[in-house]
Enzyme design. Structure first.
Site, PDB file in Angstrom:
ATOM      1  NE  ARG A   2     -17.577 -30.433 -35.147  1.00  0.00           N
ATOM      2  CZ  ARG A   2     -18.579 -31.007 -34.473  1.00  0.00           C
ATOM      3  NH1 ARG A   2     -19.700 -30.342 -34.266  1.00  0.00           N
ATOM      4  NH2 ARG A   2     -18.467 -32.226 -34.005  1.00  0.00           N
ATOM      5  CE1 TYR A  49     -13.887 -14.662 -55.335  1.00  0.00           C
ATOM      6  CE2 TYR A  49     -15.381 -15.935 -53.968  1.00  0.00           C
ATOM      7  CZ  TYR A  49     -14.218 -15.837 -54.704  1.00  0.00           C
ATOM      8  OH  TYR A  49     -13.393 -16.922 -54.796  1.00  0.00           O
ATOM      9  CG  ASP A  51     -18.011  -9.436 -49.243  1.00  0.00           C
ATOM     10  OD1 ASP A  51     -16.995  -8.893 -48.755  1.00  0.00           O
ATOM     11  OD2 ASP A  51     -17.997 -10.552 -49.794  1.00  0.00           O
ATOM     12  CE  LYS A  88      -9.832 -13.285 -51.109  1.00  0.00           C
ATOM     13  NZ  LYS A  88     -11.207 -13.025 -51.531  1.00  0.00           N
TER      14      LYS A  88
HETATM   15  C1  LIG Z   1     -12.409 -13.865 -51.829  1.00  0.00           C
HETATM   16  C2  LIG Z   1     -13.729 -13.284 -51.553  1.00  0.00           C
HETATM   17  C3  LIG Z   1     -14.737 -14.052 -50.952  1.00  0.00           C
HETATM   18  C4  LIG Z   1     -14.569 -15.521 -50.633  1.00  0.00           C
HETATM   19  O1  LIG Z   1     -13.646 -15.696 -49.598  1.00  0.00           O
HETATM   20  P1  LIG Z   1     -12.722 -17.008 -49.419  1.00  0.00           P
HETATM   21  O2  LIG Z   1     -11.950 -16.684 -48.202  1.00  0.00           O
HETATM   22  O3  LIG Z   1     -11.920 -17.159 -50.667  1.00  0.00           O
HETATM   23  O4  LIG Z   1     -13.658 -18.158 -49.232  1.00  0.00           O
HETATM   24  C5  LIG Z   1     -15.936 -13.418 -50.648  1.00  0.00           C
HETATM   25  N1  LIG Z   1     -16.140 -12.118 -50.942  1.00  0.00           N
HETATM   26  C6  LIG Z   1     -15.193 -11.361 -51.533  1.00  0.00           C
HETATM   27  C7  LIG Z   1     -15.480  -9.926 -51.850  1.00  0.00           C
HETATM   28  C8  LIG Z   1     -13.962 -11.916 -51.862  1.00  0.00           C
HETATM   29  O5  LIG Z   1     -13.047 -11.156 -52.471  1.00  0.00           O
END
Ligand SMILES: *Cc1c(COP(=O)(O)O)cnc(C)c1O
Length: 404
Positions: free
Chosen positions: A79, A133, A198, A223
């Protein structure tokens, strides 16, 4: 043998790279391997590490509690840090042009850690621009972590700042409308408050927000960074001061990334520039065809490009989802294969319907994540699915590509 095991911080201390992004994508986080007689990065699955020197361990734990810097010498406990995950963190920091990066179990775990770091200094107010998101929107709106949010448009950021504002948060291009912001102007409006951008949709291949003044860059690494739909992860790229605080929160709250996921992400980064560029070429072609199609009323394709398209159809969008065969009807994005989903039903369902619509997420909007298939095969499938929607009388004006 893995030398980052003995010196987990060593790769981070290298001077800023002059290597091109495509070279970094393949080599960053692996620079020590050849000297060790290795080619692929080792996966270290240890949760704990033996040490006969408990006085030394105490000192290293104290040091971590003070600065959050990765402990010198061998790792202590999973951790606190993991050598395989550290390779991915080093590589992503290089690609984003930051001192450090801290990986988490998901994008939402990463955002959680950022909010907790800021709230722990008493700065619990967040200013944010919609759309974000869906779950990021929900986390802020619900105030689950004790934060309080003020939603505003970019022009209202400065006026929304308060003495207890600890963070400004934006997405560009935003999920799911692909609305773009002038990040430099946003940074200017933030004054001394750190901006979290983001960068999940653009990836460092198309945009590096720290070059425009953002202090924190968030990725849902689930992603494009992973890129194959088989890893869930999040990461924050930032300066070492904030990274230390993020590691301390990660240690205290436990949202760590599994080492196997760290390995898969490092492997994913090697092909990131190639994947993003090839998928973007497909997406640009499809966006043009959609815009010229009478069954489509609106197409959003970002000025900076990318592999995401948002579009609205004249008829029932649910029919398009039901009609695809090659394209996979599924939430998420950034995989080698093409995915389509209806944000108002899925990715942004958790956002209040009125807030959703004000943010530009109409009930007709579809979000397409374009993959690496042959573009003619993709078009044939979309064309067929659009055939189920048809052209309602009076809707025969051409769709248009808008720069949102
Ligand atoms: C999917 C997504 C998230 C969240 O991410 P997870 O890996 O699903 O927790 C945050 N920001 C954006 C722009 C996303 O597309």
């Amino acid at each position: 043998m893995d030398s980052t095991r003995a010196l987990p911080g060593s790769t981070r201390a290298l001077p800023a790279s002059t290597r091109a992004l495509a070279t970094e994508a393949v080599h960053a986080g692996r620079d020590d391997l050849a000297r060790q007689g290795l080619h692929a990065a080792p996966i270290d699955l240890s949760t704990t590490y033996p040490s006969y020197d408990s006085r030394g361990e105490a000192a290293r734990i104290d040091a971590f509690a003070t600065t959050g810097a990765e402990p010198e010498g061998p790792p202590v406990y999973g951790r606190l840090g993991n050598p395989t995950v550290a390779r991915f963190e080093t590589a992503l920091a290089r690609l984003e042009g930051t001192e450090s990066a801290v990986a988490f179990a998901s994008g939402m775990a990463a955002l959680t850690a950022v909010l907790l770091v800021r709230a722990s200094t008493g700065l619990r107010h967040v200013v944010a621009v919609r759309p974000l998101y869906g779950c990021s929107d929900h986390l802020l709106t619900a105030g689950l972590l004790g934060s309080e949010v003020t939603w505003t448009d970019p022009a209202g950021i400065t006026d929304a700042l308060r003495p207890d504002t600890g963070l400004v948060m934006v997405e560009s291009p935003a999920n799911p409308t692909l609305a773009e912001l002038d990040l430099r102007a946003v940074v200017h409006a933030c004054g001394s408050v750190p901006l979290l951008a983001d960068n999940t949709f653009a990836t460092p291949v198309l945009q590096r927000p720290v070059e425009q003044g953002a202090r924190l860059v968030l990725h849902s690494a689930t992603k494009y960074l992973g890129g194959h739909g088989d890893v869930m992860a999040g990461v924050v790229a930032c300066d070492e001061e904030l990274a230390g605080q993020l590691r301390q929160v990660r240690f205290a709250t436990g949202g760590v990334l599994h080492p196997l996921a760290g390995y898969l992400l490092l492997r994913g980064l090697a092909t990131l520039p190639v994947r993003v560029r090839a998928a973007s070429a497909n997406a640009a072609e499809l966006a043009g065809r959609l815009a010229a199609d009478p069954r489509v009323t609106r197409v959003h394709y970002p000025r900076i490009g990318g592999a995401m398209i948002a579009f609205e159809v004249a008829g029932d969008p649910h029919e398009v989802i039901a009609g695809v065969r090659l394209v996979t009807p599924a939430v998420s994005l950034g995989s080698v294969d093409t995915l389509i989903q209806h944000p108002a039903s899925i990715s942004h369902r958790i956002v209040d319907a009125d807030d959703r619509r004000t943010a530009g997420v109409s009930d007709r909007l579809l979000r397409l994540s374009v993959g690496l298939e042959d573009v003619e095969d993709l078009w044939a499938d979309l064309d067929n699915a659009l055939g189920r929607v048809g052209v309602p009388p009076g809707a025969r004006e051409l769709g248009r590509v808008s720069a949102p």
